[in-house]
Design an enzyme around this catalytic site. Structure first.
Site, PDB file in Angstrom:
ATOM      1  N   HIS A  78       0.826  -1.209   0.000  1.00  0.00           N
ATOM      2  CA  HIS A  78       0.000   0.000   0.000  1.00  0.00           C
ATOM      3  C   HIS A  78       0.857   1.255   0.000  1.00  0.00           C
ATOM      4  O   HIS A  78       1.966   1.289   0.538  1.00  0.00           O
ATOM      5  CB  HIS A  78      -0.972   0.002   1.188  1.00  0.00           C
ATOM      6  CG  HIS A  78      -0.344   0.008   2.543  1.00  0.00           C
ATOM      7  ND1 HIS A  78      -0.015   1.179   3.220  1.00  0.00           N
ATOM      8  CD2 HIS A  78       0.004  -0.996   3.382  1.00  0.00           C
ATOM      9  CE1 HIS A  78       0.494   0.879   4.402  1.00  0.00           C
ATOM     10  NE2 HIS A  78       0.529  -0.435   4.533  1.00  0.00           N
ATOM     11  N   ASP A  80      -0.204   4.453   1.126  1.00  0.00           N
ATOM     12  CA  ASP A  80      -0.458   5.466   2.151  1.00  0.00           C
ATOM     13  C   ASP A  80       0.327   5.199   3.426  1.00  0.00           C
ATOM     14  O   ASP A  80       0.764   4.078   3.686  1.00  0.00           O
ATOM     15  CB  ASP A  80      -1.947   5.546   2.464  1.00  0.00           C
ATOM     16  CG  ASP A  80      -2.494   4.273   3.111  1.00  0.00           C
ATOM     17  OD1 ASP A  80      -2.183   3.175   2.611  1.00  0.00           O
ATOM     18  OD2 ASP A  80      -3.232   4.372   4.107  1.00  0.00           O
ATOM     19  N   ASP A 141       6.327   1.357   6.339  1.00  0.00           N
ATOM     20  CA  ASP A 141       4.992   0.770   6.266  1.00  0.00           C
ATOM     21  C   ASP A 141       4.145   1.662   5.367  1.00  0.00           C
ATOM     22  O   ASP A 141       3.566   2.631   5.820  1.00  0.00           O
ATOM     23  CB  ASP A 141       4.409   0.697   7.683  1.00  0.00           C
ATOM     24  CG  ASP A 141       3.015   0.118   7.742  1.00  0.00           C
ATOM     25  OD1 ASP A 141       2.572  -0.472   6.751  1.00  0.00           O
ATOM     26  OD2 ASP A 141       2.358   0.274   8.786  1.00  0.00           O
ATOM     27  N   GLU A 175      -4.800   1.796   2.927  1.00  0.00           N
ATOM     28  CA  GLU A 175      -4.774   0.607   3.778  1.00  0.00           C
ATOM     29  C   GLU A 175      -4.759   0.974   5.254  1.00  0.00           C
ATOM     30  O   GLU A 175      -5.369   0.290   6.082  1.00  0.00           O
ATOM     31  CB  GLU A 175      -3.541  -0.247   3.438  1.00  0.00           C
ATOM     32  CG  GLU A 175      -3.508  -1.620   4.109  1.00  0.00           C
ATOM     33  CD  GLU A 175      -2.795  -1.633   5.463  1.00  0.00           C
ATOM     34  OE1 GLU A 175      -2.795  -2.689   6.115  1.00  0.00           O
ATOM     35  OE2 GLU A 175      -2.255  -0.575   5.867  1.00  0.00           O
ATOM     36  N   GLU A 176      -4.085   2.058   5.581  1.00  0.00           N
ATOM     37  CA  GLU A 176      -3.928   2.436   6.981  1.00  0.00           C
ATOM     38  C   GLU A 176      -5.244   2.855   7.642  1.00  0.00           C
ATOM     39  O   GLU A 176      -5.332   2.897   8.868  1.00  0.00           O
ATOM     40  CB  GLU A 176      -2.897   3.562   7.117  1.00  0.00           C
ATOM     41  CG  GLU A 176      -1.480   3.177   6.742  1.00  0.00           C
ATOM     42  CD  GLU A 176      -0.832   2.211   7.722  1.00  0.00           C
ATOM     43  OE1 GLU A 176      -1.494   1.821   8.703  1.00  0.00           O
ATOM     44  OE2 GLU A 176       0.337   1.843   7.516  1.00  0.00           O
ATOM     45  N   ASP A 198       3.928  -6.579   3.731  1.00  0.00           N
ATOM     46  CA  ASP A 198       3.537  -5.541   4.676  1.00  0.00           C
ATOM     47  C   ASP A 198       3.820  -5.944   6.124  1.00  0.00           C
ATOM     48  O   ASP A 198       3.258  -5.362   7.056  1.00  0.00           O
ATOM     49  CB  ASP A 198       2.041  -5.228   4.491  1.00  0.00           C
ATOM     50  CG  ASP A 198       1.611  -3.930   5.145  1.00  0.00           C
ATOM     51  OD1 ASP A 198       2.477  -3.095   5.442  1.00  0.00           O
ATOM     52  OD2 ASP A 198       0.395  -3.753   5.365  1.00  0.00           O
ATOM     53  N   HIS A 379       4.403   3.683  12.444  1.00  0.00           N
ATOM     54  CA  HIS A 379       3.433   4.723  12.827  1.00  0.00           C
ATOM     55  C   HIS A 379       3.987   5.737  13.827  1.00  0.00           C
ATOM     56  O   HIS A 379       3.212   6.349  14.566  1.00  0.00           O
ATOM     57  CB  HIS A 379       2.130   4.112  13.382  1.00  0.00           C
ATOM     58  CG  HIS A 379       1.416   3.221  12.435  1.00  0.00           C
ATOM     59  ND1 HIS A 379       0.171   2.688  12.707  1.00  0.00           N
ATOM     60  CD2 HIS A 379       1.752   2.760  11.207  1.00  0.00           C
ATOM     61  CE1 HIS A 379      -0.227   1.939  11.693  1.00  0.00           C
ATOM     62  NE2 HIS A 379       0.727   1.969  10.771  1.00  0.00           N
TER      63      HIS A 379
END
Length: 409
Positions: A78, A80, A141, A175-176, A198, A379
């Protein structure tokens, strides 16, 4: 693997943070910037059937180079980054030949990435680490996954002696925020199975994940002058706090691990007349997951009896445990496991304490285990990825393609 590094550094400096409150797909316009860049790059490395739809879903094909009837497999990542932490003006730092000591991310702010707290760092002594500068997340990520997939496809295109079937790749938005697979066209993708790149540390191979739901608890109160409020005021903030006090205090992310589920309050706002709690619910076990949702309803009923009709609970299922869809085709996990073992990588097979596009895709008809991309501490400002881990991920992708073809008689 200089191209792998340069690709990754290029991708992470493009802000692609998603927005859970947006109603569009992608949820942020800035995701298009990276999407358009990836489309151009896929053409440049020689992939075919390169496409991007109106929602920024990218797909492309590396054609088969064998006459065998080989299953079509896919690799997905992904674009994002998480809305939990800033992804703007990412300035990655390279730590070459890591010595196992503290890494100063930001001297001015006193931000240090330390193995005393993040013990996984010690696995990577002598390697090249890519870190943040302490002001943003990094974006490994899942931009590490994107860089790995593109690098692996380029390598296969340049080494036709490695026989493989048709390979499909895809890059998704959002995705997040749990929407990465919502508008994914499984039929168009046309793969028999796929892998999301991922995961975290080297060796991770995952085919089960949380069952997941989001919940909003909305409380309506009544504001009355506090000097004359007895038996009249209904304080929405106080009732919201009472609601939270009735949840199991240890069943939260900071006190759970492994297969243990949790409630996670990630936002609360309120005033006397209106309060709202936003939370997520997670559990690997379907029965326990249902019980968690029922507990919220039961607490609401209890407080309604005490305070009157002032609470609304809105629960929305997000995704389910993909294990039930992957186990019937377990050979796809075994191929990934064999690929790792043949490269001297010890597979770490464990449940995902989170979500993955692969979960939703598995229930949409595309079985999709998850493979490591190499990053840690996602994150947040302590995120990092070893370059050598990304290199290993590239090799695993190549080996999976080779094994899938070689096992067909």
């Amino acid at each position: 693997m200089e191209k792998l590094l340069s690709r990754f550094l290029d991708y992470v400096t493009t802000d692609t943070q998603s927005d859970p409150y947006s109603k569009t797909t992608p949820s942020t316009e800035k995701q298009w910037t990276l999407a358009k860049k990836l489309v151009l790059e896929l053409h440049q490395i020689g992939l075919q059937e390169v496409s991007i739809d109106e929602n920024a879903y990218i797909m492309a094909t590396l054609p088969a180079n064998t006459d065998k009837k080989v299953p079509t497999i896919g690799f997905i990542s992904h674009m994002d980054t998480s809305p939990d932490f800033s992804g703007k003006n990412v300035k990655p730092q390279l730590v070459k030949d890591y010595d196992g000591k503290d890494i100063v991310l930001n001297k001015t702010k006193g931000i240090v990435l330390s193995p005393d707290y993040f013990e996984d760092l010690l696995q990577y002594k002598g390697q090249t680490l890519i870190t943040t500068d302490g002001n943003t997340l990094l974006g490994a990520d899942d931009k590490a996954g994107i860089a790995e997939i593109i690098t692996a496809m380029e390598y296969l295109a340049q080494h036709p002696e490695i026989k493989h079937g048709k390979i499909r790749v895809a890059f998704t938005p959002d995705e997040e925020i749990g929407r990465g697979a919502h508008k994914f066209d499984v039929k168009k993708f046309g793969a028999d199975w796929a892998y999301t790149m991922d995961g975290s540390q080297v060796g991770e191979l995952e085919y089960e994940n949380f069952n997941a739901a989001s919940a909003k608890i909305i409380v309506k109160g009544k504001s009355v002058h506090p000097g004359y409020a007895k038996n009249k005021m209904v304080n929405a903030i106080a009732i919201a706090n009472e609601f939270l006090s009735l949840l199991p205090p240890r069943e939260v992310p900071e006190h759970t691990t492994g297969m243990e589920g949790f409630f996670h309050v990630h936002k609360i706002k309120g005033e006397i007349e209106n309060a709202q709690i936003d939370m997520i619910i997670r559990d690997h076990d379907a029965i326990h997951f249902q019980a968690r949702k029922e507990l919220l309803s039961n607490i609401s009923e209890k407080l309604t009896q005490k305070h009157g009709d002032c609470i609304t609970v809105e629960i929305e299922d997000q995704y389910r445990n993909m294990r039930e869809k992957v186990e019937p085709v377990f050979h796809i996990v075994e191929i990934a496991q064999e690929a790792m073992e043949s490269l001297g990588i010890e597979p770490i097979i464990k449940p995902i304490r989170g979500g993955t596009d692969g979960s939703q895709l598995s229930f949409m008809g595309l079985p999709c285990p998850n493979i490591f991309a190499g990053g840690h501490n996602f994150h947040g400002k302590y995120e990092y990825v070893p370059l050598e881990s990304m290199e290993k991920a590239v090799k695993v992708i190549v080996k999976i393609c080779e094994l899938t073809a070689s096992q067909i008689k």
